[in-house]
Write a protein that holds these residues in place. Structure first.
Motif, PDB file in Angstrom:
ATOM      1  N   GLY A 101       0.797  -1.219   0.000  1.00 54.55           N
ATOM      2  CA  GLY A 101       0.000   0.000   0.000  1.00 54.55           C
ATOM      3  C   GLY A 101       0.827   1.265   0.000  1.00 54.55           C
ATOM      4  O   GLY A 101       0.277   2.365   0.075  1.00 54.55           O
ATOM      5  N   THR A 102       2.150   1.141  -0.108  1.00 50.97           N
ATOM      6  CA  THR A 102       3.046   2.300  -0.072  1.00 50.97           C
ATOM      7  C   THR A 102       3.593   2.573  -1.461  1.00 50.97           C
ATOM      8  O   THR A 102       4.276   1.724  -2.038  1.00 50.97           O
ATOM      9  CB  THR A 102       4.223   2.041   0.888  1.00 50.97           C
ATOM     10  N   PRO A 103       3.300   3.723  -2.047  1.00 48.62           N
ATOM     11  CA  PRO A 103       3.762   3.993  -3.419  1.00 48.62           C
ATOM     12  C   PRO A 103       5.273   4.199  -3.490  1.00 48.62           C
ATOM     13  O   PRO A 103       5.900   4.657  -2.535  1.00 48.62           O
ATOM     14  CB  PRO A 103       3.011   5.270  -3.793  1.00 48.62           C
ATOM     15  N   GLY A 104       5.838   3.827  -4.631  1.00 50.83           N
ATOM     16  CA  GLY A 104       7.241   4.100  -4.902  1.00 50.83           C
ATOM     17  C   GLY A 104       8.212   3.049  -4.463  1.00 50.83           C
ATOM     18  O   GLY A 104       9.413   3.171  -4.722  1.00 50.83           O
ATOM     19  N   THR A 105       7.742   2.000  -3.790  1.00 46.34           N
ATOM     20  CA  THR A 105       8.670   0.988  -3.299  1.00 46.34           C
ATOM     21  C   THR A 105       8.992  -0.063  -4.365  1.00 46.34           C
ATOM     22  O   THR A 105      10.088  -0.608  -4.388  1.00 46.34           O
ATOM     23  CB  THR A 105       8.096   0.288  -2.056  1.00 46.34           C
ATOM     24  N   ARG A 106       8.012  -0.360  -5.229  1.00 50.28           N
ATOM     25  CA  ARG A 106       8.191  -1.350  -6.298  1.00 50.28           C
ATOM     26  C   ARG A 106       7.369  -0.920  -7.506  1.00 50.28           C
ATOM     27  O   ARG A 106       6.696   0.104  -7.474  1.00 50.28           O
ATOM     28  CB  ARG A 106       7.730  -2.732  -5.808  1.00 50.28           C
ATOM     29  N   ALA A 107       7.383  -1.722  -8.548  1.00 49.56           N
ATOM     30  CA  ALA A 107       6.604  -1.392  -9.740  1.00 49.56           C
ATOM     31  C   ALA A 107       5.109  -1.494  -9.464  1.00 49.56           C
ATOM     32  O   ALA A 107       4.306  -0.794 -10.092  1.00 49.56           O
ATOM     33  CB  ALA A 107       6.994  -2.311 -10.897  1.00 49.56           C
ATOM     34  N   ILE A 108       4.725  -2.380  -8.539  1.00 57.27           N
ATOM     35  CA  ILE A 108       3.313  -2.571  -8.218  1.00 57.27           C
ATOM     36  C   ILE A 108       3.051  -2.193  -6.765  1.00 57.27           C
ATOM     37  O   ILE A 108       3.706  -2.708  -5.851  1.00 57.27           O
ATOM     38  CB  ILE A 108       2.881  -4.029  -8.461  1.00 57.27           C
ATOM     39  N   ASP A 109       2.130  -1.286  -6.563  1.00 61.33           N
ATOM     40  CA  ASP A 109       1.570  -0.990  -5.243  1.00 61.33           C
ATOM     41  C   ASP A 109       0.144  -0.538  -5.479  1.00 61.33           C
ATOM     42  O   ASP A 109      -0.250  -0.198  -6.601  1.00 61.33           O
ATOM     43  CB  ASP A 109       2.394   0.067  -4.501  1.00 61.33           C
TER      44      ASP A 109
END
Length: 358
Positions: free
Chosen positions: A39-47
């Motif tokens: 649920g945290t944006p920017g950590t991986r390609a998919i959130d």
């Protein structure tokens, strides 16, 4: 609405994707404790935040067991005019089973946290797609966790497994995968073993989709002669555009068309680029060349997307699912109508899943 959930959003047709490696990335980031970071944006390609922004409604979530490799050396080798990376060694079954169990536990935790809905049949898939959760199909990429008696396959099916690739790019007791080799045909070795034929038949009986993406050509034809289901490659490209061992020849595409199967276009740069290099300066026009060729061979009802997000170097314009509107716009600018775009984005996946799961 088009009969399969809220299929249209602010960014156009929602995308259902043929392959991602989100579970492996979460495993490497800490396992169950990392699940909340979806649920945290920017950590991986998919959130989940980026998914809402990009109109990403879900896809195949792969459980995959990494091999110990020198990633930097591999990436450097794939910058040249040609390469032939050695296949990783086969895995120990008990260790593979342990890691697969951890990744499936992560998927279950994602569902408990409300990030995904694990879909075991078409009713569940239709209900989840376009909802507040990502629609997730449990996929096994490489069957090292399954023994020759196939008891583990039945147990995994009971846990929700609905899609399986007999091999990743390494040998299993079921068959042989293609190496990372360019230029090369996918005809790189022997096909299915006797255990592999039994696996195909049992997957057909259970209604597990068989993914041919990493199988070599001999294995592909063995499945084509054995399976009664549509032939599906969840994340592959056109060999005629990029002559990589991982891509599908025209003869293979023709067989997929005859079976009323499906190809999901892989976003991995090395499989898109005509020069086979693992570099992310890949324009939309290259992806459209692949889509045009695939549609020309198998028809517009049998082509979708299979990004390989969180498992491959993808074009810099499509770094995450938040960037997917760029691909939709490129398809529209290229002359694809709304109906064709909707088929590529999700409708074709639903059609072939209904056939494979029946």
């Amino acid at each position: 609405m088009d009969g399969i959930g809220q299929a249209d959003g602010a960014n156009g047709a929602l995308i259902f994707d043929g392959h991602n490696d989100c579970l492996t990335q979460l495993l490497l980031a800490g396992g169950l404790t990392a699940a909340a970071t979806l649920g945290t944006p920017g950590t991986r390609a998919i959130d989940t935040v980026s998914a809402r922004a990009g109109g990403f409604g879900g896809g195949f979530f792969a459980a995959w067991v990494p091999s110990p490799i020198d990633r930097d050396r591999r990436m450097a080798a794939m910058q040249g005019d040609g390469y032939d990376m050695p296949l990783p060694a086969p895995l120990d079954r008990a260790e593979a089973a342990r890691i697969v169990a951890e990744e499936l536990a992560i998927l279950a935790e994602l569902e408990r946290l409300g990030h995904v809905a694990i879909c075991r049949d078409m009713d569940e898939l239709r209900a989840a797609f376009g909802s507040a959760r990502l629609a997730a199909i449990c996929h096994l990429e490489g069957a090292e966790a399954i023994g020759p008696d196939l008891a583990a396959l039945d147990a995994l099916y009971a846990q929700g497994l609905r899609s399986l690739g007999p091999v990743w790019s390494r040998e299993t007791i079921f068959g042989h995968g293609v190496p990372f080799r360019f230029p090369s045909s996918p005809d790189t070795g022997p096909g299915l073993t006797e255990a592999g034929f039994a696996l195909v038949r049992r997957c057909d009986e259970l209604g597990i989709l068989l993914d041919l993406s990493h199988l070599n050509e001999a294995g592909f034809w063995d499945v084509a002669r054995t399976s009664t289901k549509p032939l599906v490659a969840t994340h592959s490209g056109a060999h005629a555009i990029s002559p990589h061992a991982r891509n599908l020849t025209d003869a293979q595409l023709d067989a997929i068309a005859r079976s009323d199967g499906m190809v999901g276009l892989n976003f991995a740069c090395a499989f898109l680029r005509p020069d086979g290099r693992m570099r992310d300066d890949v324009g939309m026009e290259v992806m459209l060349r692949h889509l045009d060729h695939l549609i020309g061979r198998v028809g517009e009802d049998r082509v979708g997307l299979g990004s390989d997000y969180d498992g491959a170097l993808v074009p810099r314009e499509l770094r995450s699912v938040a960037d997917l509107p760029k691909l939709r716009r490129a398809m529209a600018d290229h002359g694809y109508g709304a109906e064709r775009i909707a088929k590529i984005c999700h409708r074709n996946w639903f059609r072939v899943l209904e056939r494979c799961w029946s």
